[in-house]
Design an enzyme around this catalytic site. Structure first.
Site, mmCIF file in Angstrom:
data_model
loop_
_atom_site.group_PDB
_atom_site.id
_atom_site.type_symbol
_atom_site.label_atom_id
_atom_site.label_comp_id
_atom_site.label_asym_id
_atom_site.label_seq_id
_atom_site.Cartn_x
_atom_site.Cartn_y
_atom_site.Cartn_z
ATOM 1 C CE LYS A 32 40.233 35.308 36.695
ATOM 2 N NZ LYS A 32 40.419 35.401 38.169
HETATM 3 O O1 G3P Z 1 41.829 36.682 40.890
HETATM 4 C C1 G3P Z 1 42.884 37.531 40.607
HETATM 5 C C2 G3P Z 1 43.282 38.460 41.708
HETATM 6 O O2 G3P Z 1 42.174 38.901 42.436
HETATM 7 C C3 G3P Z 1 44.424 37.988 42.557
HETATM 8 O O3 G3P Z 1 44.499 38.685 43.731
HETATM 9 O O4 G3P Z 1 45.256 38.938 46.046
HETATM 10 O O5 G3P Z 1 46.283 37.173 44.618
HETATM 11 O O6 G3P Z 1 46.786 39.583 44.204
HETATM 12 P P1 G3P Z 1 45.792 38.577 44.690
#
Ligand code: G3P
Length: 224
Positions: free
Chosen positions: A86
């Site tokens: 990533k």
């Molecule tokens: O991995 C990226 C994404 O899923 C982040 O999620 O919950 O931190 O907005 P969040």
């Protein structure tokens, strides 16, 4: 649709890998840090549970293209299997993506908030682009509409790149993305459970059980 688990929690990974048609696991530096444990032990633990065939997405923590590539190569060497690095969208990230593609290393370009970012990430060779649906919804940015736009633009330019929608807080957001034609989603164990749960299903199953038991006195087919 590919269902991927967005966590570094080994218990959740073990459970969901056994009970759901999981295509793999995604992590990011925040998700990894939440586990407060040895990084290499954690990622090899994830790989051990899901096996070599399922996808594992691990994010680089470097800020220059050169170092991102170096880190990606080390991750590839030590974790192996179906690995995607990533890389956050940005100049260094795009440069790293183009280099990684030359080296045959899979890339998920992350922290995507617009279809314009997704298009240029796909042109650089990203295998997946990860738009953050809930973070967009939080600012009235209509996450699933952005996902629909990305699906459209990737198809319009016939780019070999999949949408990996991320950052979900409920099952409706996931379903809206599915209806928009997005090819993969990464979600928590709680959201996977919410997707399959319905009170009418519970009532139907309870009815089957009650009717059966009234006639067969609690014996199962195996016992008849
Ligand atoms: O991995 C990226 C994404 O899923 C982040 O999620 O919950 O931190 O907005 P969040």
């Amino acid at each position: 649709m590919l269902y991927i688990l967005d966590t570094g929690n080994l218990e959740d990974i073990r459970h969901c890998n056994a009970f759901y048609p999981l295509a793999g696991v995604t992590t990011n530096p925040s998700i990894i840090a939440r586990e407060k444990t040895d990084f290499w032990k954690l990622v090899s633990g994830i790989r051990e549970i899901i096996g070599e065939e399922k996808m594992l997405h691990v994010q680089t923590v470097q800020t220059t293209a050169e170092k991102m590539v170096e880190e990606a190569q080390l991750l590839k060497e030590k974790i192996g299997g179906m690995l995607y690095i990533k890389v956050p969208i940005g100049e260094e990230g795009l440069k790293a993506t183009m280099e990684l593609k030359k080296l045959g290393i899979g890339v998920t370009m992350t922290a995507i908030f617009t279809s314009a970012q997704a298009l240029i990430a796909a042109k650089a060779g990203a295998d997946f682009v990860a738009p953050y649906v809930n973070r967009l919804d939080n600012i009235i940015g209509d996450g699933s509409r952005v996902v629909a736009e990305i699906v459209h633009v990737l198809e319009a330019y016939q780019l070999d790149c999949k949408v990996l929608a991320a950052s979900f807080k409920n099952a409706q957001q996931v379903h809206d993305c599915a209806m928009a034609g997005c090819q993969s989603v990464t979600v928590s164990a709680d959201i996977l459970k919410a997707i399959i749960t319905h009170p009418m299903t519970d009532a139907a199953v309870a009815g089957f059980q009650r009717d059966w038991n009234e006639t067969y006195g609690g014996q199962t087919i195996l016992e008849l």
